[in-house]
Design a protein around this motif. Structure first.
Motif, PDB file in Angstrom:
ATOM      1  N   SER A 107       0.832  -1.201   0.000  1.00  0.00           N
ATOM      2  CA  SER A 107       0.000   0.000   0.000  1.00  0.00           C
ATOM      3  C   SER A 107       0.867   1.251   0.000  1.00  0.00           C
ATOM      4  O   SER A 107       2.043   1.224   0.391  1.00  0.00           O
ATOM      5  N   SER A 123       0.177   5.675   0.565  1.00  0.00           N
ATOM      6  CA  SER A 123      -0.740   6.793   0.796  1.00  0.00           C
ATOM      7  C   SER A 123      -0.042   8.100   0.463  1.00  0.00           C
ATOM      8  O   SER A 123       1.075   8.339   0.932  1.00  0.00           O
ATOM      9  N   GLU A 177      -3.201  14.580  -2.209  1.00  0.00           N
ATOM     10  CA  GLU A 177      -3.570  15.124  -3.515  1.00  0.00           C
ATOM     11  C   GLU A 177      -2.563  16.195  -3.940  1.00  0.00           C
ATOM     12  O   GLU A 177      -2.136  17.022  -3.137  1.00  0.00           O
ATOM     13  N   SER A 205       3.036  10.284  -6.724  1.00  0.00           N
ATOM     14  CA  SER A 205       2.937   8.886  -6.283  1.00  0.00           C
ATOM     15  C   SER A 205       3.964   8.089  -7.078  1.00  0.00           C
ATOM     16  O   SER A 205       4.041   8.224  -8.299  1.00  0.00           O
ATOM     17  N   TYR A 256     -10.135  -0.749  -9.973  1.00  0.00           N
ATOM     18  CA  TYR A 256     -11.067  -0.224  -8.978  1.00  0.00           C
ATOM     19  C   TYR A 256     -11.854  -1.390  -8.394  1.00  0.00           C
ATOM     20  O   TYR A 256     -11.996  -2.439  -9.016  1.00  0.00           O
ATOM     21  N   SER A 297      -0.933  13.618  -8.202  1.00  0.00           N
ATOM     22  CA  SER A 297      -1.889  12.592  -7.807  1.00  0.00           C
ATOM     23  C   SER A 297      -3.252  13.214  -7.530  1.00  0.00           C
ATOM     24  O   SER A 297      -3.348  14.343  -7.016  1.00  0.00           O
ATOM     25  N   PRO A 327      -7.459  12.239  -6.153  1.00  0.00           N
ATOM     26  CA  PRO A 327      -8.241  11.237  -5.407  1.00  0.00           C
ATOM     27  C   PRO A 327      -8.772  10.116  -6.298  1.00  0.00           C
ATOM     28  O   PRO A 327      -8.854   8.967  -5.863  1.00  0.00           O
ATOM     29  N   SER A 371      -6.964   6.705  -6.679  1.00  0.00           N
ATOM     30  CA  SER A 371      -6.992   5.694  -5.625  1.00  0.00           C
ATOM     31  C   SER A 371      -7.520   4.384  -6.209  1.00  0.00           C
ATOM     32  O   SER A 371      -8.652   4.313  -6.696  1.00  0.00           O
ATOM     33  N   THR A 427      -1.901  -0.993  -3.376  1.00  0.00           N
ATOM     34  CA  THR A 427      -3.094  -0.167  -3.189  1.00  0.00           C
ATOM     35  C   THR A 427      -2.684   1.270  -2.935  1.00  0.00           C
ATOM     36  O   THR A 427      -2.016   1.557  -1.939  1.00  0.00           O
ATOM     37  N   SER A 434      -3.735   5.097  -2.129  1.00  0.00           N
ATOM     38  CA  SER A 434      -4.784   5.944  -1.571  1.00  0.00           C
ATOM     39  C   SER A 434      -4.336   7.393  -1.657  1.00  0.00           C
ATOM     40  O   SER A 434      -3.282   7.747  -1.109  1.00  0.00           O
ATOM     41  N   SER A 477      -5.381  11.119  -0.734  1.00  0.00           N
ATOM     42  CA  SER A 477      -6.293  11.878   0.117  1.00  0.00           C
ATOM     43  C   SER A 477      -6.331  13.346  -0.309  1.00  0.00           C
ATOM     44  O   SER A 477      -5.321  13.918  -0.722  1.00  0.00           O
TER      45      SER A 477
END
Lengths: 113, 115
Positions: free
Chosen positions: A10, A12, A15, A19, A39, A80, A82, A85, A108, A110, A112
């Motif tokens: 993962s 995180s 925004e 990434s 997705y 990046s 949202p 994700s 994964t 994510s 934010s």
């Protein structure tokens, strides 16, 4: 023995930031690499690819880098959003008739806001 | 373009029952792939066909699993008898050509739960 490895389950990011998703492979016969995005409740969809004769391929916010000597590739997403994700799968194949893609386990992402 | 079609989208069955998953590839595509996705093992290739002929079934877990492609527009993956450890999402994908360096188009998957 996994031939394609995504060691980070993962990631995180916020925004607007970058990434970076990483992928390593062990089979030196691989000469074509792809990234897929998935997705929830949907099948994976093709995102971007790179041939071994290149070290970079760019498509909008997405750039894939290939380091053949290190058997490593990475996907950069900048900035990046949202909507990015999702689960990202790295895949590899050799450009020979009758061969299939080998996928990593996925990372994964994510993002934010 | 309808894309790759899979049915059913969800299947819940009891251990020991036979399960049949179905796939219709994109028209004109020559290769078809069956994958299984689990948390532990990620996306595993089970078997793939080129021009309706099975090419590599080394990913099929055991004899309980079988796959057929009777024609260019239809494939099945059968599990008999099913076991709880078969619970996973099963994807079908197709490509236009038989070569390895080809983008695969995935269906939405079948979520199988074996109780």
């Amino acid at each position: 023995d996994q031939q394609v490895k995504q060691n980070s389950p993962s990631l995180s990011v916020q925004e607007g930031r970058i990434s970076i998703l990483n992928c390593d492979y062990t089979n030196s016969m691989f000469d074509y690499f792809l990234w897929y995005k998935k997705y929830p409740a949907e099948g994976p969809t093709f995102l971007i690819s790179i041939s071994s004769i290149k070290d970079k391929n760019e498509d909008g916010r997405f750039t894939v880098f290939l380091n053949k000597s290190a058997k490593h590739l990475s996907l950069h997403i900048v900035p990046s959003q949202p909507g990015d994700s999702a689960v990202y799968f790295c895949a590899a194949s050799s450009n020979q008739a009758g061969t299939a893609l080998i996928f990593g386990k996925g990372t994964t992402l994510s993002v934010s806001s | 373009d309808a894309g790759v079609i899979q049915s059913p989208r969800h299947e819940v069955t009891e251990m020991g029952q036979e399960v049949t998953l179905r796939c219709k590839p994109i028209s004109g595509h020559n290769s078809l792939f069956w994958y299984r996705q689990t948390m532990m093992r990620g996306l595993e290739l089970l078997i793939y066909f080129n021009n309706n002929v099975p090419i590599d079934d080394s990913g099929m877990p055991e004899d309980r699993f079988s796959a057929k492609m009777p024609n260019a527009s239809f494939s099945t993956l059968k599990i008999q008898p099913s076991e709880p450890r078969d619970s996973a999402v099963y994807f079908c994908a197709s490509t236009p050509n038989s070569g390895g360096a080809d983008t695969q188009y995935f269906g939405p998957g079948t979520r199988l739960t074996v109780l």
